[in-house]
Design a protein around this motif. Structure first.
Motif, PDB file in Angstrom:
ATOM      1  N   ASN A  81      46.460  37.942  33.879  1.00  0.00           N
ATOM      2  CA  ASN A  81      46.281  37.242  35.157  1.00  0.00           C
ATOM      3  C   ASN A  81      44.875  36.684  35.228  1.00  0.00           C
ATOM      4  O   ASN A  81      43.938  37.287  35.701  1.00  0.00           O
ATOM      5  N   VAL A  82      44.847  35.434  34.728  1.00  0.00           N
ATOM      6  CA  VAL A  82      43.597  34.708  34.547  1.00  0.00           C
ATOM      7  C   VAL A  82      42.919  34.429  35.874  1.00  0.00           C
ATOM      8  O   VAL A  82      41.706  34.463  35.997  1.00  0.00           O
ATOM      9  N   LYS A  83      43.751  34.183  36.930  1.00  0.00           N
ATOM     10  CA  LYS A  83      43.172  33.786  38.216  1.00  0.00           C
ATOM     11  C   LYS A  83      42.342  34.912  38.816  1.00  0.00           C
ATOM     12  O   LYS A  83      41.270  34.696  39.364  1.00  0.00           O
ATOM     13  N   LEU A  84      42.833  36.143  38.663  1.00  0.00           N
ATOM     14  CA  LEU A  84      42.079  37.264  39.217  1.00  0.00           C
ATOM     15  C   LEU A  84      40.777  37.445  38.446  1.00  0.00           C
ATOM     16  O   LEU A  84      39.709  37.637  39.035  1.00  0.00           O
ATOM     17  N   LEU A  85      40.872  37.370  37.128  1.00  0.00           N
ATOM     18  CA  LEU A  85      39.673  37.572  36.315  1.00  0.00           C
ATOM     19  C   LEU A  85      38.638  36.493  36.580  1.00  0.00           C
ATOM     20  O   LEU A  85      37.444  36.737  36.550  1.00  0.00           O
ATOM     21  N   ASP A  86      39.137  35.274  36.869  1.00  0.00           N
ATOM     22  CA  ASP A  86      38.215  34.183  37.134  1.00  0.00           C
ATOM     23  C   ASP A  86      37.381  34.406  38.376  1.00  0.00           C
ATOM     24  O   ASP A  86      36.280  33.872  38.491  1.00  0.00           O
ATOM     25  N   GLN A  87      37.914  35.168  39.332  1.00  0.00           N
ATOM     26  CA  GLN A  87      37.172  35.376  40.565  1.00  0.00           C
ATOM     27  C   GLN A  87      35.940  36.226  40.353  1.00  0.00           C
ATOM     28  O   GLN A  87      35.069  36.276  41.199  1.00  0.00           O
ATOM     29  N   PHE A  88      35.879  36.919  39.221  1.00  0.00           N
ATOM     30  CA  PHE A  88      34.732  37.777  38.978  1.00  0.00           C
ATOM     31  C   PHE A  88      33.752  37.162  37.997  1.00  0.00           C
ATOM     32  O   PHE A  88      32.857  37.828  37.514  1.00  0.00           O
ATOM     33  N   ILE A  89      33.945  35.868  37.674  1.00  0.00           N
ATOM     34  CA  ILE A  89      33.033  35.180  36.764  1.00  0.00           C
ATOM     35  C   ILE A  89      32.314  34.109  37.554  1.00  0.00           C
ATOM     36  O   ILE A  89      32.939  33.381  38.325  1.00  0.00           O
ATOM     37  N   CYS A  90      30.996  33.989  37.350  1.00  0.00           N
ATOM     38  CA  CYS A  90      30.239  32.968  38.064  1.00  0.00           C
ATOM     39  C   CYS A  90      30.669  31.590  37.581  1.00  0.00           C
ATOM     40  O   CYS A  90      30.653  31.324  36.384  1.00  0.00           O
ATOM     41  N   PRO A  91      31.043  30.678  38.478  1.00  0.00           N
ATOM     42  CA  PRO A  91      31.513  29.364  38.022  1.00  0.00           C
ATOM     43  C   PRO A  91      30.396  28.494  37.472  1.00  0.00           C
ATOM     44  O   PRO A  91      30.642  27.512  36.802  1.00  0.00           O
ATOM     45  N   HIS A  92      29.129  28.839  37.753  1.00  0.00           N
ATOM     46  CA  HIS A  92      28.022  27.998  37.296  1.00  0.00           C
ATOM     47  C   HIS A  92      27.516  28.419  35.935  1.00  0.00           C
ATOM     48  O   HIS A  92      27.243  27.601  35.091  1.00  0.00           O
ATOM     49  N   SER A  93      27.354  29.732  35.732  1.00  0.00           N
ATOM     50  CA  SER A  93      26.759  30.162  34.474  1.00  0.00           C
ATOM     51  C   SER A  93      27.738  30.831  33.548  1.00  0.00           C
ATOM     52  O   SER A  93      27.410  31.122  32.416  1.00  0.00           O
ATOM     53  N   GLY A  94      28.955  31.131  34.021  1.00  0.00           N
ATOM     54  CA  GLY A  94      29.932  31.753  33.127  1.00  0.00           C
ATOM     55  C   GLY A  94      29.685  33.217  32.867  1.00  0.00           C
ATOM     56  O   GLY A  94      30.235  33.790  31.932  1.00  0.00           O
ATOM     57  N   VAL A  95      28.881  33.882  33.687  1.00  0.00           N
ATOM     58  CA  VAL A  95      28.515  35.279  33.465  1.00  0.00           C
ATOM     59  C   VAL A  95      29.337  36.148  34.425  1.00  0.00           C
ATOM     60  O   VAL A  95      29.641  35.733  35.534  1.00  0.00           O
TER      61      VAL A  95
END
Lengths: 278, 251
Positions: free
Chosen positions: B105-119
């Motif tokens: 579930n990529v969408k959930l994991l994406d919420q915990f990654i900074c969209p600007h720096s990818g960290v």
């Protein structure tokens, strides 16, 4: 033919948020900065080498039957001297049955990565290079990222590198997504692959649709250089054709999708006529 | 209120006070019912109840630790399940039994990654416990390794190299990890060196059928040695003891 789109080559990477940096420059300084940027872009656009698959190594150096049964595991001996190039490094494996052989290419790559780690390369390659996973990545239009990761991970003459590159080029050609690789360093490799398999039609149509006539003529010239025995090459040499005539000769003799290319050429000529008239 | 029961599974049975003598165990919570999205955790993030509960915001938005004083705790909680009992105010992932940390579930994991720096966000920032943070980092690494696809509503109108907008990414795929630019290696690819090519066979093996070392096969010892041995064991050797062993063809 690769094209030099500065906006695409130097597109923003994800590094972290910083406030934007403004510089005030005169015209001369701006030109200087653009010239430097173009040179840097050219170094980034150097095409990676296209090689044949490497021959597997199977060379036995010694067979010591006296050691049979003494060990249960293989021993790998790697020469760790710092200043030798990796391709001249001796890596040998002693099997439990006493045979001392040279390590295979996969073992060599693994050992060299363990002792001399390179940035962006992992000891065990990521699962996304397997055939079934490549399909999902292509759906996201990430061909360029896959190819960059492939260059980082594999050697240019390894079978995995060649397989991934061929799969990528085939997928691009199937869906006609040539623009994804334009202005990247992989464009040359793709053109070479397509021309050596005589599948240049899709690319030609794409170029004509984007009004890149010079690129189209250079593509046909390259095709003639690769396959000098074909009919259009002979005709072009006899009549010394240039520009649109070259494309027309190619279309008549060699292409499979003649109709599409004729249509595209017509549309281009009409557009040229209207723009020159207005 | 429209928050459904799955968020806070209230223990309906009367609370039993923990006893401190060793013969009795501390009472544990009744085992939670398994989530209906166990097999396909990504479907929950498309469902109506998720939308009603969280809306457009990330899962950890608005979560606050309870603490004394103005400064919140600067280290994350170790786990939300202590000895089988759930803590009060569990972290954003533990409080919702349908939010499963899975590499798919990529969408959930994406919420915990900074969209600007990818960290990946620090667990203090998002408020999740250390156990979930560890599982989350592993899941993110696994998903990036697999090159996970994004959900079906893929926006083709934007070119793939346009800069993303925060939290409304046109394609919430997980591979925004930075692919390093590795320059093309400039080495000799001809593979002529002895390390990777063929070496000529050892001089001992010029003829086929020969052993690798001469001492693998029987060699005639020097006559002085033979005489010495005979003198040493002369009381025990048979009279017609031969100098050379019988040939192998006899065996």
């Amino acid at each position: 033919m690769t094209g030099l789109d500065l906006h695409k080559v130097f597109r923003p990477e994800k590094k972290g948020l910083k406030p934007p940096h403004y510089k005030l420059m005169t015209e001369a300084q701006l030109e200087e900065a653009t010239r430097k940027a173009i040179e840097e872009a050219k170094t980034k656009l150097i095409m990676p080498p296209v090689l044949n698959e490497r021959e597997p190594i199977d060379d036995v150096l010694a067979e010591d039957k006296i050691l049979e049964g003494t060990e249960t595991a293989k021993y790998v001996f790697t020469d760790l001297s710092y200043s030798i190039p990796h391709r001249e490094r001796f890596i040998v494996v002693r099997e439990p049955n006493g045979v001392l052989r040279k390590a295979t290419w996969e073992e060599r790559d693994r050992m060299i990565q363990i002792f001399f780690p390179k940035e962006g390369r992992r000891v065990i390659p990521p699962t996304l290079f397997k055939d079934e996973k490549l399909g999902t990545v292509f759906q996201q239009d990430r061909h360029e990222d896959v190819l960059n990761m492939c260059i980082a991970q594999f050697e240019p003459d390894s079978p995995d590198y060649i397989r991934v590159h061929h799969r990528t080029y085939e997928d691009i050609e199937k869906h006609g997504k040539y623009d994804l690789l334009r202005s990247t360093r992989h464009f040359g490799g793709m053109v070479w692959y397509l021309l050596s398999r005589k599948k240049a039609d899709g690319l030609l149509i794409d170029m004509i649709n984007r009004d890149l006539l010079d690129d189209a003529t250079s593509l046909i010239t390259l095709y003639h250089m690769l396959h000098p025995e074909c009919q259009s090459a002979k005709e072009a040499k006899e009549q010394k054709l240039e520009g649109v005539d070259l494309i027309k000769v190619f279309v008549k003799t060699e292409s499979q999708r003649e109709g599409y290319i004729q249509l595209a050429l017509q549309a281009y000529e009409e557009a040229m006529a209207t723009s020159s008239a207005s | 209120c429209h928050c459904s029961d799955h968020i806070f599974d209230v223990i309906t049975s009367p609370q039993v006070l923990p006893r401190f003598c060793s013969t009795q165990e501390t009472p544990k919570d009744p085992p939670a019912a398994p989530s209906p999205y166990q097999e396909r955790p990504w479907e929950y993030l498309e469902s109506e109840e998720y939308r009603a509960t969280y809306g457009d915001r990330p899962v950890w938005h608005g979560y606050r630790r309870n603490h004394k004083g103005s400064v919140p705790p600067q280290s994350p909680r170790k786990a939300c399940l202590r000895r089988g009992r759930r803590v009060g105010n569990p972290c954003p992932i533990c409080r919702d039994r349908n939010l499963l940390v899975d590499f798919r579930n990529v969408k959930l994991l994406d919420q915990f990654i900074c969209p600007h720096s990818g960290v990946i966000f620090h667990p203090i920032h998002t408020g999740i416990c250390m156990k979930q943070h560890k599982r989350l980092s592993q899941a993110i690494a696994q998903a990036q390794d697999h090159g996970k696809p994004q959900t079906p509503n893929f926006n083709h109108s934007q070119p793939c190299w346009a800069s993303p907008k925060p939290f409304n990414l046109p394609f919430p795929g997980l591979l925004w990890l930075q692919v390093p630019f590795v320059p093309v290696p400039e080495e000799d690819f001809s593979n002529q060196h002895a390390a990777v090519g063929k070496t000529p066979p050892a001089p001992a093996l010029r003829e086929p059928g020969q052993a690798w070392y001469p001492w693998y096969e029987w060699q005639q010892p020097p006559a002085a040695e033979v005489a010495r041995m005979r003198r040493l064991y002369r009381g025990f050797l048979k009279e017609d003891y031969p100098d050379t062993p019988p040939s192998p063809s006899g065996k």
